[in-house]
Scaffold this motif. Structure first.
Motif, PDB file in Angstrom:
ATOM      1  N   PHE A 202       0.810  -1.210   0.000  1.00 49.73           N
ATOM      2  CA  PHE A 202       0.000   0.000   0.000  1.00 49.73           C
ATOM      3  C   PHE A 202       0.850   1.271   0.000  1.00 49.73           C
ATOM      4  O   PHE A 202       0.500   2.249  -0.643  1.00 49.73           O
ATOM      5  N   GLN A 205       1.590   2.163  -3.372  1.00 44.71           N
ATOM      6  CA  GLN A 205       0.431   2.707  -4.100  1.00 44.71           C
ATOM      7  C   GLN A 205       0.212   4.170  -3.731  1.00 44.71           C
ATOM      8  O   GLN A 205      -0.113   4.999  -4.573  1.00 44.71           O
ATOM      9  N   LEU A 206       0.366   4.475  -2.435  1.00 44.00           N
ATOM     10  CA  LEU A 206       0.190   5.858  -1.972  1.00 44.00           C
ATOM     11  C   LEU A 206       1.292   6.752  -2.526  1.00 44.00           C
ATOM     12  O   LEU A 206       1.029   7.862  -2.993  1.00 44.00           O
ATOM     13  N   LEU A 209       1.106   8.353  -5.841  1.00 42.52           N
ATOM     14  CA  LEU A 209       0.129   9.431  -6.028  1.00 42.52           C
ATOM     15  C   LEU A 209       0.611  10.773  -5.494  1.00 42.52           C
ATOM     16  O   LEU A 209      -0.088  11.770  -5.602  1.00 42.52           O
ATOM     17  N   ARG A 210       1.803  10.795  -4.885  1.00 41.93           N
ATOM     18  CA  ARG A 210       2.283  12.072  -4.324  1.00 41.93           C
ATOM     19  C   ARG A 210       2.364  13.112  -5.420  1.00 41.93           C
ATOM     20  O   ARG A 210       2.781  12.816  -6.544  1.00 41.93           O
ATOM     21  N   PRO A 211       2.012  14.340  -5.109  1.00 40.38           N
ATOM     22  CA  PRO A 211       2.106  15.402  -6.116  1.00 40.38           C
ATOM     23  C   PRO A 211       3.537  15.494  -6.642  1.00 40.38           C
ATOM     24  O   PRO A 211       4.482  15.274  -5.906  1.00 40.38           O
TER      25      PRO A 211
ATOM     26  N   ILE B 135      -7.772   5.330  -3.667  1.00 37.02           N
ATOM     27  CA  ILE B 135      -6.680   5.354  -2.692  1.00 37.02           C
ATOM     28  C   ILE B 135      -6.459   6.768  -2.157  1.00 37.02           C
ATOM     29  O   ILE B 135      -6.407   6.995  -0.950  1.00 37.02           O
ATOM     30  N   GLU B 136      -6.355   7.725  -3.076  1.00 35.83           N
ATOM     31  CA  GLU B 136      -6.074   9.094  -2.623  1.00 35.83           C
ATOM     32  C   GLU B 136      -7.254   9.692  -1.861  1.00 35.83           C
ATOM     33  O   GLU B 136      -7.081  10.307  -0.803  1.00 35.83           O
ATOM     34  N   ALA B 139      -7.476   8.281   1.583  1.00 34.24           N
ATOM     35  CA  ALA B 139      -6.404   8.776   2.455  1.00 34.24           C
ATOM     36  C   ALA B 139      -6.794  10.141   3.038  1.00 34.24           C
ATOM     37  O   ALA B 139      -6.576  10.422   4.220  1.00 34.24           O
ATOM     38  N   GLY B 154      -2.982  16.765  -3.075  1.00 36.17           N
ATOM     39  CA  GLY B 154      -2.990  15.488  -3.795  1.00 36.17           C
ATOM     40  C   GLY B 154      -3.113  15.714  -5.282  1.00 36.17           C
ATOM     41  O   GLY B 154      -2.946  16.837  -5.770  1.00 36.17           O
ATOM     42  N   GLN B 190      -5.741  -2.143   0.641  1.00 35.39           N
ATOM     43  CA  GLN B 190      -6.072  -0.853   1.263  1.00 35.39           C
ATOM     44  C   GLN B 190      -6.788  -1.077   2.592  1.00 35.39           C
ATOM     45  O   GLN B 190      -6.452  -0.455   3.608  1.00 35.39           O
ATOM     46  N   TYR B 194      -5.208  -0.009   6.550  1.00 42.32           N
ATOM     47  CA  TYR B 194      -5.831   0.863   7.550  1.00 42.32           C
ATOM     48  C   TYR B 194      -6.414   0.086   8.733  1.00 42.32           C
ATOM     49  O   TYR B 194      -6.858   0.693   9.705  1.00 42.32           O
TER      50      TYR B 194
END
Lengths: 215, 374
Positions: A202, A205-206, A209-211, B135-136, B139, B154, B190, B194
């Motif tokens: 995960f 995956q996160l 996506l970071r800018p 996902i985003e 979050a 984001g 996911q 969490y």
């Protein structure tokens, strides 16, 4: 060396079917070539006619019934495939296409797939080249250069000078398929476990996506 | 304990036996009547889908659930699913926190991506980004419910600076979240990351697929340190039609099955019941098939049944709920409780989450060195 697994997929509809007849001759010739090279082969035949309702149900529900599942698993686990369709309305039959539609689109990657077709006249022979070959190209199968078309007239006549007789074409195609299979490790070693188990952690995956990261 | 409930898609479908199609108004009122009946017959959960296109009516789940909250006392109100891809996570945070206050904590929700491609552009999104959006957005939602002031940036929405989502969650405890999936291991991952619940809507496909998905979730739940694989929070779907006499159930349900929007005009009722969790028969047959879920998936926390679809008239659905509440669920409660290991958690409630939070705070206070108290 392990015994090779060859699966024949035949989409013929009549009984007996010239499509199945062509498929059997290709399988027999391939088996003979492999035996000559010292490789044993097991041949399974998948008759799509018997699975027609299961295939339609899979299209509707999204999952295969037990018989269709057994057929798709056999194709997925095969070392090589011989796929034969009648030519209907200028292309492969709908049943033939539907079977490959419900097959996982990774099932044939890197797998030798010999293509062949039957039809009423030789005028449809290039359907192999403009319909079947691109479809298996999309599926990333390895398709031998010779594709075998058998029209009604081929079953009882000698061939023309360019194409040779049907028997010659069968031998040539079988030789090409056997050549691709001969040096191939058995599929058992290469069948991947289902992709469901290959999970991207995960955090990765996160992080993707970071800018600032490219999309 | 396992929580039992129902989930509704909210479809407006013609009754194939009469040719009559309910109005949207009738369907909405029927959904409310079904929810109230769920509480009356002793079920624990009512969950509604979210859809933004005909023939479905539930586009505004918290409005409906808020109304049901005011007319019920024990029922947990949930969703099946809330679209984490196309809803703004800020609005989800606000709407469900508000609902949580009004319902005195009887609220949780299930995240889903939605499977209707055209919905994405209606809300300014792109279906090709389905998983990254899930996902985003989640979050951000997770953070909005846990931090009073959020700075956030984001890929998919405008940044937030010094933003506070109001109202804050009831008692400072965010609603419990399930992640629903029928095919994506990313979503199981996911949920595991969490420590949230994982709901496998297993009703349309054979079980071997879901066994893999759920065991992946359980393993990853343990990997992320939330407990053992057996302690992961699993929910399952089910789909039943019952009459006292099995043959009556089959005869009455067959035209609805044959014309159902999802699987109608496809496999036979007999094939579908043998290959999927659908049960059409007596209450005893429903009990047996549901008990088998535990054998396939392990002890789990929530069982939701789909009861009101394919054009079944309201009267029939209410009769089904009577059978479910009176003859099926009491037996399932007893059978599921038998042999359930003590360390397997109960279905999630606000009270339990609050108690766990309090215990965690006490533990943290007790762990501080004595000198620091002054």
């Amino acid at each position: 060396m392990n015994t090779l697994r060859l699966v024949v997929v035949s989409a013929g509809l009549s009984q007996p079917s010239s499509t199945r007849l062509l498929a059997d001759r290709l399988a027999e010739a391939t088996g003979r070539r492999l035996a000559g090279a010292g490789r044993a082969v097991d041949v399974d035949v998948v008759e799509l006619r018997d699975l027609a309702v299961d295939i339609a149900n899979n299209l509707v529900t999204g999952f295969p019934g037990p018989r269709l599942l057994a057929a798709t698993e056999a194709v997925t686990a095969a070392d090589g495939v011989i796929a034969v369709s009648p030519i209907f309305t200028a292309s492969y039959s709908g049943l033939f296409k539907s079977f490959f539609d419900v097959l996982d689109n990774t099932a044939l990657i890197g797998k030798p797939v010999l293509i062949a077709a039957t039809g009423g006249t030789a005028r449809h022979s290039l359907a192999l080249e403009h319909a079947l070959r691109p479809m298996f190209g999309y599926l990333r199968a390895i398709v031998p250069p010779t594709a075998v078309y058998a029209a009604s007239e081929d079953w009882g006549a000698v061939g023309d000078a360019g194409a040779g007789g049907l028997a010659d074409r069968i031998e040539r195609a079988a030789g090409e398929l056997a050549g691709l299979l001969t040096n191939r490790p058995s599929a058992e070693a290469t069948v991947a476990e289902a992709t469901i188990d290959e999970v991207v952690p995960f955090a990765q995956q996160l992080a993707a996506l970071r800018p600032g990261k490219p999309a | 304990m396992v929580q039992f409930g129902i989930f509704t898609v909210g479809d407006v479908t013609t009754d194939p036996t009469t040719g009559r199609t309910p109005t949207e108004h009738e369907r909405i009122k029927a959904m409310v009547a079904i929810a109230l009946k769920a509480e009356e017959v002793g079920l624990d959960v009512f969950a509604t889908g979210e859809h933004h296109n005909p023939p479905f009516v539930p586009s505004s789940p918290t409005t409906m659930l808020g109304y049901i909250a005011a007319r019920t006392e024990r029922l947990i109100l949930s969703t099946s699913t809330t679209l984490i891809t196309t809803n703004d996570p800020v609005k989800i945070a606000e709407d469900f926190a508000m609902l949580q206050h009004l319902a005195e904590g009887r609220v949780d929700l299930m995240m889903g991506r939605g499977n209707t491609g055209p919905v994405y552009p209606w809300f300014g999104q792109d279906i090709r980004q389905g998983i990254p959006l899930a996902i985003e957005n989640y979050a951000l939602l997770h953070e909005l419910w846990r931090k009073d002031v959020v700075d956030w940036e984001g890929r998919f929405r405008t940044p937030l600076q010094g933003f506070t989502s109001t109202p804050r969650p009831l008692d400072g405890v965010p609603p419990f979240v399930w992640h629903g999936s029928i095919r994506s291991p990313e979503i199981a991952e996911q949920a595991a990351f969490y420590g949230d619940g994982f709901f496998a809507n297993n009703i349309f496909w054979p079980k071997n697929h879901f066994q893999r998905l759920i065991s992946l979730y359980r393993e990853r739940y343990a990997h992320y340190g939330h407990g053992t694989p057996e302690q992961a929070i699993v929910g399952l779907g089910g789909q039943v039609f019952m009459r006292k006499n099995s043959q009556d159930a089959v005869r009455e349900f067959r035209p609805y099955f044959d014309n159902a929007p999802v699987y109608g005009h496809g496999p036979s009722l007999e094939d579908f019941t043998s290959q999927t969790p659908l049960t059409v028969g007596s209450p005893q047959e429903v009990i047996e098939k549901t008990l088998a879920f535990r054998e396939s998936f392990g002890d789990y926390q929530r069982q939701l049944f789909l009861m009101d679809h394919a054009g079944l008239p309201l009267k029939t659905v209410l009769e089904q709920l009577d059978l479910l509440g009176e003859e099926v669920v009491p037996v399932l409660r007893k059978e599921f409780a038998a042999g359930r290991p003590a360390e397997v958690p109960d279905g999630p409630t606000h009270a339990a989450l609050l108690a766990r939070r309090d215990v965690a705070e006490l533990d943290a206070a007790a762990a501080e060195p004595a000198g620091s108290i002054a």
